[in-house]
Design an enzyme around this catalytic site. Structure first.
Site, PDB file in Angstrom:
ATOM      1  N   LYS A  11       0.824  -1.207   0.000  1.00  6.18           N
ATOM      2  CA  LYS A  11       0.000   0.000   0.000  1.00  6.18           C
ATOM      3  C   LYS A  11       0.869   1.273   0.000  1.00  6.18           C
ATOM      4  CE  LYS A  11      -4.046  -2.250   2.094  1.00  6.18           C
ATOM      5  NZ  LYS A  11      -5.062  -2.189   3.188  1.00  6.18           N
ATOM      6  N   TYR A  51     -12.287  -1.658  -3.595  1.00  9.17           N
ATOM      7  CA  TYR A  51     -12.845  -1.834  -2.253  1.00  9.17           C
ATOM      8  C   TYR A  51     -14.363  -1.596  -2.234  1.00  9.17           C
ATOM      9  CZ  TYR A  51      -8.270  -2.345   0.016  1.00  9.17           C
ATOM     10  OH  TYR A  51      -7.041  -2.808   0.442  1.00  9.17           O
ATOM     11  N   ASN A 114      -2.232   0.372   6.665  1.00  5.66           N
ATOM     12  CA  ASN A 114      -1.762  -0.904   7.227  1.00  5.66           C
ATOM     13  C   ASN A 114      -0.875  -1.698   6.268  1.00  5.66           C
ATOM     14  OD1 ASN A 114      -3.747  -1.759   5.519  1.00  5.66           O
ATOM     15  ND2 ASN A 114      -4.985  -2.800   7.062  1.00  5.66           N
ATOM     16  N   HIS A 117      -2.192  -5.391   1.482  1.00  6.23           N
ATOM     17  CA  HIS A 117      -3.490  -6.045   1.260  1.00  6.23           C
ATOM     18  C   HIS A 117      -3.276  -7.539   1.071  1.00  6.23           C
ATOM     19  CE1 HIS A 117      -7.291  -7.179  -0.650  1.00  6.23           C
ATOM     20  NE2 HIS A 117      -6.571  -7.734  -1.606  1.00  6.23           N
ATOM     21  N   GLU A 128      -9.422 -10.035  -8.079  1.00  6.04           N
ATOM     22  CA  GLU A 128      -8.492  -8.933  -7.814  1.00  6.04           C
ATOM     23  C   GLU A 128      -7.287  -8.987  -8.744  1.00  6.04           C
ATOM     24  OE1 GLU A 128      -9.765  -8.671  -3.095  1.00  6.04           O
ATOM     25  OE2 GLU A 128      -7.750  -9.338  -3.624  1.00  6.04           O
TER      26      GLU A 128
HETATM   27  P1  ATP Z   1      -7.327  -5.697   2.966  1.00  8.30           P
HETATM   28  O1  ATP Z   1      -8.639  -5.985   2.250  1.00  8.30           O
HETATM   29  O2  ATP Z   1      -6.696  -4.368   2.533  1.00  8.30           O
HETATM   30  O3  ATP Z   1      -6.364  -6.830   2.876  1.00  8.30           O
HETATM   31  P2  ATP Z   1      -8.466  -6.513   5.455  1.00  8.30           P
HETATM   32  O4  ATP Z   1      -9.091  -7.597   4.634  1.00  8.30           O
HETATM   33  O5  ATP Z   1      -7.587  -6.908   6.587  1.00  8.30           O
HETATM   34  O6  ATP Z   1      -7.630  -5.534   4.519  1.00  8.30           O
HETATM   35  P3  ATP Z   1     -10.952  -5.058   5.333  1.00  8.30           P
HETATM   36  O7  ATP Z   1     -12.018  -5.210   6.354  1.00  8.30           O
HETATM   37  O8  ATP Z   1     -11.121  -5.713   3.995  1.00  8.30           O
HETATM   38  O9  ATP Z   1      -9.572  -5.525   6.012  1.00  8.30           O
HETATM   39  O10 ATP Z   1     -10.704  -3.498   5.143  1.00  8.30           O
HETATM   40  C1  ATP Z   1     -10.065  -3.004   3.965  1.00  8.30           C
HETATM   41  C2  ATP Z   1      -9.135  -1.879   4.351  1.00  8.30           C
HETATM   42  O11 ATP Z   1      -9.918  -0.778   4.813  1.00  8.30           O
HETATM   43  C3  ATP Z   1      -8.184  -2.180   5.509  1.00  8.30           C
HETATM   44  O12 ATP Z   1      -7.038  -2.873   5.130  1.00  8.30           O
HETATM   45  C4  ATP Z   1      -7.864  -0.787   5.986  1.00  8.30           C
HETATM   46  O13 ATP Z   1      -6.902  -0.144   5.109  1.00  8.30           O
HETATM   47  C5  ATP Z   1      -9.210  -0.091   5.845  1.00  8.30           C
HETATM   48  N1  ATP Z   1     -10.001  -0.196   7.075  1.00  8.30           N
HETATM   49  C6  ATP Z   1     -10.660  -1.301   7.548  1.00  8.30           C
HETATM   50  N2  ATP Z   1     -11.291  -1.039   8.695  1.00  8.30           N
HETATM   51  C7  ATP Z   1     -11.056   0.272   8.959  1.00  8.30           C
HETATM   52  C8  ATP Z   1     -11.431   1.160  10.001  1.00  8.30           C
HETATM   53  N3  ATP Z   1     -12.198   0.762  11.017  1.00  8.30           N
HETATM   54  N4  ATP Z   1     -10.990   2.443   9.942  1.00  8.30           N
HETATM   55  C9  ATP Z   1     -10.204   2.871   8.911  1.00  8.30           C
HETATM   56  N5  ATP Z   1      -9.812   2.096   7.898  1.00  8.30           N
HETATM   57  C10 ATP Z   1     -10.221   0.805   7.918  1.00  8.30           C
HETATM   58 MG    MG Z   2     -10.216  -7.218   2.899  1.00  9.21          MG
END
Ligand code: ATP
Ligand code: MG
Length: 139
Positions: A11, A51, A114, A117, A128
């Site tokens: 990211k 997303y 974070n 992904h 994806e």
């Molecule tokens: P990713 O899909 O990026 O691998 P993930 O599957 O661990 O992450 P998701 O629930 O799919 O988590 O959320 C997608 C992304 O949205 C997260 O990686 C983070 O960057 C952001 N995100 C998720 N929850 C929050 C939150 N509560 N506040 C801010 N940003 C968030």
């Molecule tokens: Mg996710």
């Protein structure tokens, strides 16, 4: 049967801080093979499409702004049990909850920024990957 492919993005925060090489080293040492990789930058529309499942969430606009704020590295990876093993390697979404040694524990700054992904299912891994690469049939 669990599939062999997963999709990841380094990211914008992790790329901007020069952590791509260190992250890729962890990924390769964990047994994942790089099948396709490119440096690119997401438009807000492309980030929002990626997303789209989160579009009703309160953090969606911030997430789109963050994901389109700078270059990302898009990567297709191959390994047995790829999706589940990769989710273990990256750790929990919130780095405060991520296990020691995981990529997010090492490099993520916040629940939003974070670092990386990881696809959450075999089906989404293929969707994806094809969002970024059209040449997957070659690998
Ligand atoms: P990713 O899909 O990026 O691998 P993930 O599957 O661990 O992450 P998701 O629930 O799919 O988590 O959320 C997608 C992304 O949205 C997260 O990686 C983070 O960057 C952001 N995100 C998720 N929850 C929050 C939150 N509560 N506040 C801010 N940003 C968030
Ligand atoms: Mg996710």
């Amino acid at each position: 049967m669990a599939g062999k492919l997963t999709f990841t993005m380094i990211k914008p925060d992790a790329f901007a801080e020069g952590n791509s090489g260190a992250i890729l080293k962890i990924i390769e040492e964990a047994g994942f093979a790089v099948k396709a990789m490119k440096l690119t930058k997401l438009s807000p529309a492309k980030a929002g499409g990626f997303y789209a499942v989160h579009k009703e969430r309160p953090f969606f606009n911030d997430l789109v702004n963050y994901m389109s704020s700078g270059p990302i590295v898009a990567i297709v990876l191959e390994k047995d049990n790829a999706v589940s093993d990769f989710r273990k390697l990256i750790g929990a979404t919130n780095p405060a909850e991520a296990a020691e040694g995981t990529i997010r524990k090492l490099y993520a700054k916040s629940i939003e920024a974070n670092a990386i992904h990881g696809s959450d299912s075999d089906e989404n891994a293929l969707i994806e990957a094809s969002y970024f690469f059209s040449e997957l049939e070659r690998y």
